[in-house]
Design an enzyme around this catalytic site. Structure first.
Site, PDB file in Angstrom:
ATOM      1  N   GLY A  33       0.817  -1.219   0.000  1.00 35.48           N
ATOM      2  CA  GLY A  33       0.000   0.000   0.000  1.00 35.48           C
ATOM      3  C   GLY A  33       0.841   1.256   0.000  1.00 35.48           C
ATOM      4  N   ASN A  34       0.194   2.391   0.213  1.00 31.75           N
ATOM      5  CA  ASN A  34       0.909   3.663   0.305  1.00 31.75           C
ATOM      6  C   ASN A  34       0.303   4.506   1.422  1.00 31.75           C
ATOM      7  OD1 ASN A  34      -1.188   5.586  -0.850  1.00 31.75           O
ATOM      8  ND2 ASN A  34      -1.029   4.080  -2.499  1.00 31.75           N
TER       9      ASN A  34
END
Ligand code: CTP
Ligand code: CA
Length: 226
Positions: A33-34
């Site tokens: 993810g980020n």
């Protein structure tokens, strides 16, 4: 401008906003993810609503609660976001791509948990490119649609930042690009944001530093009288 003037300047406009950050699954319990929280996209949705627009918010794993009154669509991965946008975009006059979309996803998603015993001391993952949603929407758009993209860059020098932005908007084919500087402690989780807005010709049409609500209003001002 005064609040009364802002109260209805987007009346009747159908605005699609993407927000948050995609997650690319690795196995049933893990993802890549980020750090996007969804705050800027949600502030855009809130302000667009307040200014009279009809708002569809496509949210990917956002950490904040969506404003009341939006049509909410939730997704997780970049492919899901791409599919949702392709379906929903034609019914909108404006598209604002504030979501942080993973450029790559793991080639394979393991059916069961990846186990240390099988992987050993080092784990190698192979990724493949995700579709470029902004580029695809820009290429497929109707003549009346306004499309605004975002560019999160870690470049610290202003002129280098703008050069990256100009190359990016040329590549994407959108109408405006909101360039914002991000870093370990800048942009993502914070309430402050600093932006440049580039037009398709590469000109800086506005610049602003402030909380995400004031940034949202500066971006939405681009739509007035367009
Ligand atoms: N974007 C998208 N689909 C992708 C990647 C990005 O629609 N697969 C959109 C983002 O929502 C954003 C804009 O494109 O509005 C720019 O994203 P950014 O990550 O800055 O640009 P990239 O083209 O992915 O280039 P790079 O990450 O290599 O700088
Ligand atoms: Ca990217």
């Amino acid at each position: 401008r005064r609040d009364a003037e802002l109260a209805s300047d987007l009346r009747g406009r159908r605005v699609l906003i993407t927000a948050g950050g995609t997650r690319e699954p690795l196995d049933p319990v893990r993802f890549i993810g980020n750090r996007s929280s969804g705050r800027q996209g949600f502030a855009l949705a809130e302000r667009a609503l307040a200014r009279g627009a009809e708002v569809t918010l496509v949210a990917a794993n956002a950490e904040v609660r969506p404003p009341e009154g939006v049509k909410l669509v939730t997704v997780s991965s970049a492919q899901q976001l791409a599919q949702a946008c392709a379906e929903i975009a034609p019914r909108h006059d404006v598209i604002i791509m504030a979501a942080a979309v993973a450029d790559y996803r793991p080639v394979t998603v393991a059916e069961g948990k990846i186990k240390k015993e099988q992987a050993g001391e080092e784990l190698t993952l192979t990724f493949t490119r995700n579709p470029d949603i902004l580029q695809d929407l820009s290429a497929a758009r109707g003549s009346e649609q306004v499309i605004i993209g975002f560019a999160a860059e870690t470049e610290t020098d202003d002129s280098a930042l703008l050069e990256l932005g100009r190359a990016k908007i040329a590549r994407k084919g959108c109408d405006y690009l909101v360039v914002n500087r991000v870093g370990w402690n800048l942009g993502f989780q914070s309430d402050e944001n600093s932006i440049f807005v580039l037009s398709a010709s590469g000109d800086v049409v506005s610049r602003h530093t402030g909380d995400k609500v004031s940034v949202a209003d500066v971006i939405l001002d681009l739509l007035v009288n367009v």
